[in-house]
Design an enzyme around this catalytic site. Structure first.
Site, PDB file in Angstrom:
ATOM      1  CG  ASP A 230      42.645 -32.650 -59.819  1.00 17.17           C
ATOM      2  OD1 ASP A 230      42.640 -33.587 -60.631  1.00 17.17           O
ATOM      3  OD2 ASP A 230      42.205 -32.748 -58.654  1.00 17.17           O
TER       4      ASP A 230
ATOM      5  CG  ASP B 186      40.000 -34.374 -55.386  1.00 14.59           C
ATOM      6  OD1 ASP B 186      39.676 -35.512 -55.786  1.00 14.59           O
ATOM      7  OD2 ASP B 186      40.485 -33.506 -56.131  1.00 14.59           O
TER       8      ASP B 186
HETATM    9  O1  LIG Z   1      40.786 -37.959 -59.570  1.00 15.52           O
HETATM   10  C1  LIG Z   1      40.701 -37.183 -58.674  1.00 15.52           C
HETATM   11  C2  LIG Z   1      41.091 -35.756 -58.878  1.00 15.52           C
HETATM   12  N1  LIG Z   1      40.795 -35.391 -60.263  1.00 15.52           N
HETATM   13  C3  LIG Z   1      39.370 -35.189 -60.446  1.00 15.52           C
HETATM   14  C4  LIG Z   1      39.051 -34.984 -61.901  1.00 15.52           C
HETATM   15  C5  LIG Z   1      39.266 -33.758 -62.505  1.00 15.52           C
HETATM   16  C6  LIG Z   1      38.923 -33.604 -63.847  1.00 15.52           C
HETATM   17  C7  LIG Z   1      38.366 -34.666 -64.557  1.00 15.52           C
HETATM   18  C8  LIG Z   1      38.163 -35.889 -63.932  1.00 15.52           C
HETATM   19  C9  LIG Z   1      38.507 -36.047 -62.585  1.00 15.52           C
HETATM   20  N2  LIG Z   1      40.252 -37.480 -57.444  1.00 15.52           N
HETATM   21  C10 LIG Z   1      39.909 -38.734 -57.103  1.00 15.52           C
HETATM   22  S1  LIG Z   1      40.716 -39.588 -55.894  1.00 15.52           S
HETATM   23  C11 LIG Z   1      39.718 -41.002 -56.026  1.00 15.52           C
HETATM   24  C12 LIG Z   1      38.821 -40.806 -57.022  1.00 15.52           C
HETATM   25  C13 LIG Z   1      37.826 -41.832 -57.327  1.00 15.52           C
HETATM   26  C14 LIG Z   1      36.500 -41.467 -57.540  1.00 15.52           C
HETATM   27  C15 LIG Z   1      35.550 -42.447 -57.803  1.00 15.52           C
HETATM   28  C16 LIG Z   1      35.931 -43.795 -57.861  1.00 15.52           C
HETATM   29  C17 LIG Z   1      37.281 -44.132 -57.654  1.00 15.52           C
HETATM   30  C18 LIG Z   1      38.235 -43.148 -57.388  1.00 15.52           C
HETATM   31  C19 LIG Z   1      38.925 -39.528 -57.659  1.00 15.52           C
HETATM   32  C20 LIG Z   1      38.082 -39.078 -58.773  1.00 15.52           C
HETATM   33  O2  LIG Z   1      37.916 -39.755 -59.760  1.00 15.52           O
HETATM   34  N3  LIG Z   1      37.458 -37.909 -58.627  1.00 15.52           N
HETATM   35  C21 LIG Z   1      36.578 -37.360 -59.621  1.00 15.52           C
HETATM   36  C22 LIG Z   1      35.211 -38.003 -59.510  1.00 15.52           C
HETATM   37  C23 LIG Z   1      34.387 -38.038 -60.625  1.00 15.52           C
HETATM   38  C24 LIG Z   1      33.139 -38.653 -60.539  1.00 15.52           C
HETATM   39  C25 LIG Z   1      32.720 -39.239 -59.355  1.00 15.52           C
HETATM   40  C26 LIG Z   1      33.529 -39.192 -58.241  1.00 15.52           C
HETATM   41  C27 LIG Z   1      34.778 -38.558 -58.292  1.00 15.52           C
END
Ligand SMILES: O=C(CNCc1ccccc1)Nc1scc(-c2ccccc2)c1C(=O)NCc1ccccc1
Length: 325
Positions: A33, A217
């Site tokens: 990740d 990402d």
């Molecule tokens: O958190 C991350 C990277 N990790 C992703 C991950 C891996 C396994 C399980 C869960 C999540 N990236 C980022 S940076 C910024 C965000 C974010 C996304 C939405 C709202 C606010 C911040 C995210 C993130 O949560 N990525 C995963 C994701 C899941 C569902 C919808 C969008 C993005």
């Protein structure tokens, strides 16, 4: 001690990619990740109900395990999933790359999304160590600890559409890409591999120059972009609409999706339209391009990354490299 490891899609939609990681001989499939910086694993410290279906790390069986007394971690992702627990160090090996003294974060609690994703036994964070969540002292990522022993301080991602790909540590394998690599500067202030995209084009349409603040990402499945880009894209998809009940843009599964070109400097990265048909949802199909509203920046997730060969250059001036393949 450079290394190379296979990244296997967990399902038919490439919703995540998992890699085998050895922790002192115990092998777990972890999600690499580049959007977070904790290495955490399902463990024997979880309630049995949360362990069910997963491969579990048992520190009591590890000769090289050293508990870090009083250290804790707690991570919450943007989708409100999360995990927390305690910490120790151990020997962690990925492909041919081995690191001793790696902080391995033992889960004592994980959210329901992780419990039900039985293929996923934890994460290996590859963002910057500044956003590691361990307290009282934040810990270094696998990449940071491995760097001094690598031929060059880089790792590359060669993720593929509906097929296994690879992460390489320490080398840039020129057999994995075509043409020139375009490098772009990275801002590390938020702890992410953050850069500024130079614009976009939909299908054969003209390129629109615009600065897009984005992160690379590998842990996020889809592409999250400014509304102007997303509406311009789905205007070219007949029957597409924003479906609040599904939480994003959907379209008839029979739709022909245009390519999406994303600019990085003068380089034009082309995401094939078929990659943007993410998965069936209800009677329609859910788009692989969605709005970044509420996130604060754009996320170039797996739908984008799997169309490119990507270099994460961790030299003293970190940068990202992109090439076609
Ligand atoms: O958190 C991350 C990277 N990790 C992703 C991950 C891996 C396994 C399980 C869960 C999540 N990236 C980022 S940076 C910024 C965000 C974010 C996304 C939405 C709202 C606010 C911040 C995210 C993130 O949560 N990525 C995963 C994701 C899941 C569902 C919808 C969008 C993005």
């Amino acid at each position: 001690n450079d290394g190379s490891v296979t990244a296997t899609p967990v399902d038919a939609y490439d919703s995540e990619y998992l890699c085998p990681v050895s922790i002192d001989g115990q092998i777990l499939a972890l999600e690499f990740d580049s959007g977070s910086s904790d290495l955490w694993v399902f463990s024997t410290s979880l309630p049995l109900s949360q362990q069910k279906g997963h491969v579990i790390f048992d520190p009591s069986k590890s000769k090289n395990w050293k508990a870090l007394s009083g250290y804790t971690w707690n991570i919450t992702y943007g989708d409100k999933s999360g995990a927390s627990g305690t910490v120790g160090t151990d020997v962690v090996t990925v492909g041919g790359t081995s690191v001793s003294g790696q902080a391995v974060e033992i889960a004592t609690q994980v959210s329901s999304q992780f419990v039900s994703d039985t293929a996923n036994n934890g994460l290996l964070g590859l963002a910057f160590s500044s956003i590691n969540t361990v307290k009282p002292q934040k810990q270094k990522t696998f990449f940071d600890l491995a760097k001094p022993s690598l031929s060059s301080p880089v790792f590359t991602a060669d993720l593929k559409h509906h097929a296994p790909g690879t992460y390489d540590f320490g080398t840039i394998n020129s057999a994995k890409y075509t043409g020139a690599i375009t490098y772009t500067n990275v801002v590390t202030s938020k702890g992410f591999w953050e850069f500024t995209g130079s614009g976009y084009a939909v299908g054969n349409g003209s390129f629109v120059s615009s600065s897009i603040d984005a992160i690379a990402d590998t842990g996020t499945t889809l592409i999250y972009l400014p509304d102007a880009v997303v509406t311009a894209y789905y205007q070219q998809v007949s029957g597409a609409s924003y479906d609040s009940s599904q939480g994003g843009y959907t379209f008839p599964c029979s739709a022909t999706l245009p390519n999406l070109t994303l600019g990085i400097g003068s380089y034009r990265a082309v995401v094939p339209g078929q990659y943007i048909n993410y998965s069936p949802r209800g009677s329609k199909c859910f788009g692989g391009v969605q709005s970044n509203t509420g996130i604060g920046f754009s996320i170039y997730g797996d739908v984008f990354l799997k169309s490119q060969f990507v270099i994460f250059d961790g030299s003293s001036t970190p940068r990202l490299g992109f090439a076609s393949k």
